[in-house]
Design a protein around this motif. Structure first.
Motif, PDB file in Angstrom:
ATOM      1  N   LEU A 253      -2.103  83.156  -1.261  1.00 50.97           N
ATOM      2  CA  LEU A 253      -1.446  83.207  -2.634  1.00 50.97           C
ATOM      3  C   LEU A 253      -1.705  82.300  -2.577  1.00 50.97           C
ATOM      4  N   GLN A 254      -1.640  81.288  -2.169  1.00 52.36           N
ATOM      5  CA  GLN A 254      -1.421  79.775  -2.201  1.00 52.36           C
ATOM      6  C   GLN A 254      -3.072  79.220  -3.159  1.00 52.36           C
ATOM      7  N   ILE A 255      -3.599  79.983  -1.948  1.00 54.11           N
ATOM      8  CA  ILE A 255      -5.475  79.383  -2.037  1.00 54.11           C
ATOM      9  C   ILE A 255      -5.745  80.055  -4.006  1.00 54.11           C
ATOM     10  N   LEU A 256      -4.373  80.638  -4.520  1.00 57.81           N
ATOM     11  CA  LEU A 256      -5.211  80.723  -6.188  1.00 57.81           C
ATOM     12  C   LEU A 256      -5.807  79.766  -6.721  1.00 57.81           C
ATOM     13  N   PRO A 257      -4.903  79.062  -7.069  1.00 59.03           N
ATOM     14  CA  PRO A 257      -5.176  77.583  -7.757  1.00 59.03           C
ATOM     15  C   PRO A 257      -6.834  77.394  -7.795  1.00 59.03           C
ATOM     16  N   GLN A 258      -7.402  76.876  -6.612  1.00 60.45           N
ATOM     17  CA  GLN A 258      -7.965  77.263  -6.320  1.00 60.45           C
ATOM     18  C   GLN A 258      -8.953  78.225  -6.184  1.00 60.45           C
ATOM     19  N   LEU A 259      -9.144  79.306  -5.996  1.00 56.16           N
ATOM     20  CA  LEU A 259     -10.189  80.119  -6.625  1.00 56.16           C
ATOM     21  C   LEU A 259     -10.587  80.350  -8.104  1.00 56.16           C
ATOM     22  N   VAL A 260      -9.487  80.554  -8.855  1.00 56.91           N
ATOM     23  CA  VAL A 260      -9.621  80.641 -10.065  1.00 56.91           C
ATOM     24  C   VAL A 260      -9.843  79.300 -11.359  1.00 56.91           C
ATOM     25  N   LYS A 261     -10.372  78.363 -10.751  1.00 51.94           N
ATOM     26  CA  LYS A 261     -10.486  77.001 -11.848  1.00 51.94           C
ATOM     27  C   LYS A 261     -12.214  77.773 -12.054  1.00 51.94           C
ATOM     28  N   ARG A 262     -11.922  77.175 -13.259  1.00 51.81           N
ATOM     29  CA  ARG A 262     -13.339  77.765 -14.530  1.00 51.81           C
ATOM     30  C   ARG A 262     -14.274  79.693 -14.300  1.00 51.81           C
ATOM     31  N   MET A 263     -12.911  80.589 -14.005  1.00 51.13           N
ATOM     32  CA  MET A 263     -13.114  81.512 -14.049  1.00 51.13           C
ATOM     33  C   MET A 263     -12.603  82.195 -15.315  1.00 51.13           C
ATOM     34  N   LYS A 264     -13.003  83.097 -15.913  1.00 56.68           N
ATOM     35  CA  LYS A 264     -12.523  83.842 -16.915  1.00 56.68           C
ATOM     36  C   LYS A 264     -10.759  84.629 -16.934  1.00 56.68           C
ATOM     37  N   LEU A 265     -10.080  85.111 -17.878  1.00 58.96           N
ATOM     38  CA  LEU A 265      -8.512  85.577 -17.740  1.00 58.96           C
ATOM     39  C   LEU A 265      -9.148  86.770 -17.090  1.00 58.96           C
ATOM     40  N   ALA A 266     -10.845  87.382 -17.519  1.00 57.29           N
ATOM     41  CA  ALA A 266     -10.671  89.262 -17.402  1.00 57.29           C
ATOM     42  C   ALA A 266     -10.657  89.503 -15.056  1.00 57.29           C
ATOM     43  N   ASP A 267     -11.150  88.206 -14.931  1.00 58.86           N
ATOM     44  CA  ASP A 267     -11.591  88.146 -13.484  1.00 58.86           C
ATOM     45  C   ASP A 267     -10.232  87.924 -12.693  1.00 58.86           C
ATOM     46  N   ILE A 268      -9.271  87.183 -12.871  1.00 56.69           N
ATOM     47  CA  ILE A 268      -8.271  87.079 -12.136  1.00 56.69           C
ATOM     48  C   ILE A 268      -8.111  88.505 -11.624  1.00 56.69           C
ATOM     49  N   MET A 269      -7.706  89.438 -11.897  1.00 55.70           N
ATOM     50  CA  MET A 269      -7.509  91.180 -11.822  1.00 55.70           C
ATOM     51  C   MET A 269      -8.094  91.029 -10.267  1.00 55.70           C
ATOM     52  N   THR A 270      -9.590  91.009 -10.145  1.00 48.87           N
ATOM     53  CA  THR A 270     -10.624  91.188  -8.838  1.00 48.87           C
ATOM     54  C   THR A 270     -10.357  89.904  -8.310  1.00 48.87           C
ATOM     55  N   ILE A 271     -10.378  88.735  -8.378  1.00 43.61           N
ATOM     56  CA  ILE A 271     -10.005  87.191  -7.365  1.00 43.61           C
ATOM     57  C   ILE A 271      -8.670  87.911  -6.910  1.00 43.61           C
ATOM     58  N   LEU A 272      -7.533  88.750  -7.488  1.00 38.26           N
ATOM     59  CA  LEU A 272      -6.157  89.287  -7.028  1.00 38.26           C
ATOM     60  C   LEU A 272      -6.585  90.076  -5.778  1.00 38.26           C
ATOM     61  N   GLY A 273      -7.558  90.680  -6.373  1.00 36.20           N
ATOM     62  CA  GLY A 273      -7.814  92.209  -5.645  1.00 36.20           C
ATOM     63  C   GLY A 273      -8.582  91.881  -4.009  1.00 36.20           C
ATOM     64  N   SER A 274      -8.793  90.990  -4.075  1.00 39.81           N
ATOM     65  CA  SER A 274     -10.141  90.218  -3.296  1.00 39.81           C
ATOM     66  C   SER A 274      -9.499  89.788  -2.279  1.00 39.81           C
ATOM     67  N   ILE A 275      -7.833  89.127  -2.344  1.00 42.29           N
ATOM     68  CA  ILE A 275      -7.467  88.468  -1.897  1.00 42.29           C
ATOM     69  C   ILE A 275      -6.546  89.828  -1.018  1.00 42.29           C
ATOM     70  N   ASP A 276      -5.896  90.739  -1.553  1.00 42.76           N
ATOM     71  CA  ASP A 276      -5.123  91.801  -1.214  1.00 42.76           C
ATOM     72  C   ASP A 276      -3.516  91.491  -0.945  1.00 42.76           C
ATOM     73  N   ILE A 277      -3.448  91.153  -1.389  1.00 44.41           N
ATOM     74  CA  ILE A 277      -1.592  90.444  -1.850  1.00 44.41           C
ATOM     75  C   ILE A 277      -0.908  92.150  -1.865  1.00 44.41           C
ATOM     76  N   ILE A 278       0.311  91.751  -1.383  1.00 43.38           N
ATOM     77  CA  ILE A 278       1.368  92.611  -1.826  1.00 43.38           C
ATOM     78  C   ILE A 278       2.743  91.681  -2.702  1.00 43.38           C
ATOM     79  N   MET A 279       2.740  91.684  -3.641  1.00 41.25           N
ATOM     80  CA  MET A 279       3.270  91.480  -4.839  1.00 41.25           C
ATOM     81  C   MET A 279       4.826  91.201  -3.898  1.00 41.25           C
ATOM     82  N   GLY A 280       5.410  92.342  -3.574  1.00 46.79           N
ATOM     83  CA  GLY A 280       7.003  92.512  -2.933  1.00 46.79           C
ATOM     84  C   GLY A 280       7.141  91.245  -2.141  1.00 46.79           C
ATOM     85  N   GLU A 281       6.508  90.773  -1.627  1.00 49.01           N
ATOM     86  CA  GLU A 281       6.102  89.997   0.213  1.00 49.01           C
ATOM     87  C   GLU A 281       6.432  88.500  -0.144  1.00 49.01           C
TER      88      GLU A 281
END
Length: 92
Positions: free
Chosen positions: A61-89
């Motif tokens: 999850l720590q790389i997320l700020p670099q991945l979402v730079k200059r991206m649209k808000l709707a693309d953030i969910m797709t980016i989170l899905g590509s990282i395949d994180i579990i928020m409980g952990e």
């Protein structure tokens, strides 16, 4: 059933006790989603003074700020899905 309880009690009596040295130990274990880190801190006791598990999703999850730079808000969910994180952990 009674014999099984006797076997378990005998096995528990034979478990050796050990002391954790006064030092910090870091153990890496291979997990399905990369490395799972375990930190143990001993203080000459049989129980750890501190015990912490570092899940791989927290590191991913720590790389997320670099991945979402200059991206649209709707693309953030797709980016989170590509990282395949579990928020409980991550919440730990």
């Amino acid at each position: 059933m009674v014999e099984s309880i006797k076997i378990i009690q005998h096995a528990l009596e034979e478990i050796p006790t050990f002391e954790l040295p006064k030092q910090e130990l870091y153990i890496r274990v291979e997990a399905p989603k990369r490395e799972l880190g375990i930190v143990l801190m001993g203080d000459h006791n049989c129980f750890p003074w501190r015990w912490k598990i570092r899940p791989p999703d927290f590191i991913n999850l720590q790389i997320l700020p670099q991945l979402v730079k200059r991206m649209k808000l709707a693309d953030i969910m797709t980016i989170l899905g590509s990282i395949d994180i579990i928020m409980g952990e991550v919440d730990r």
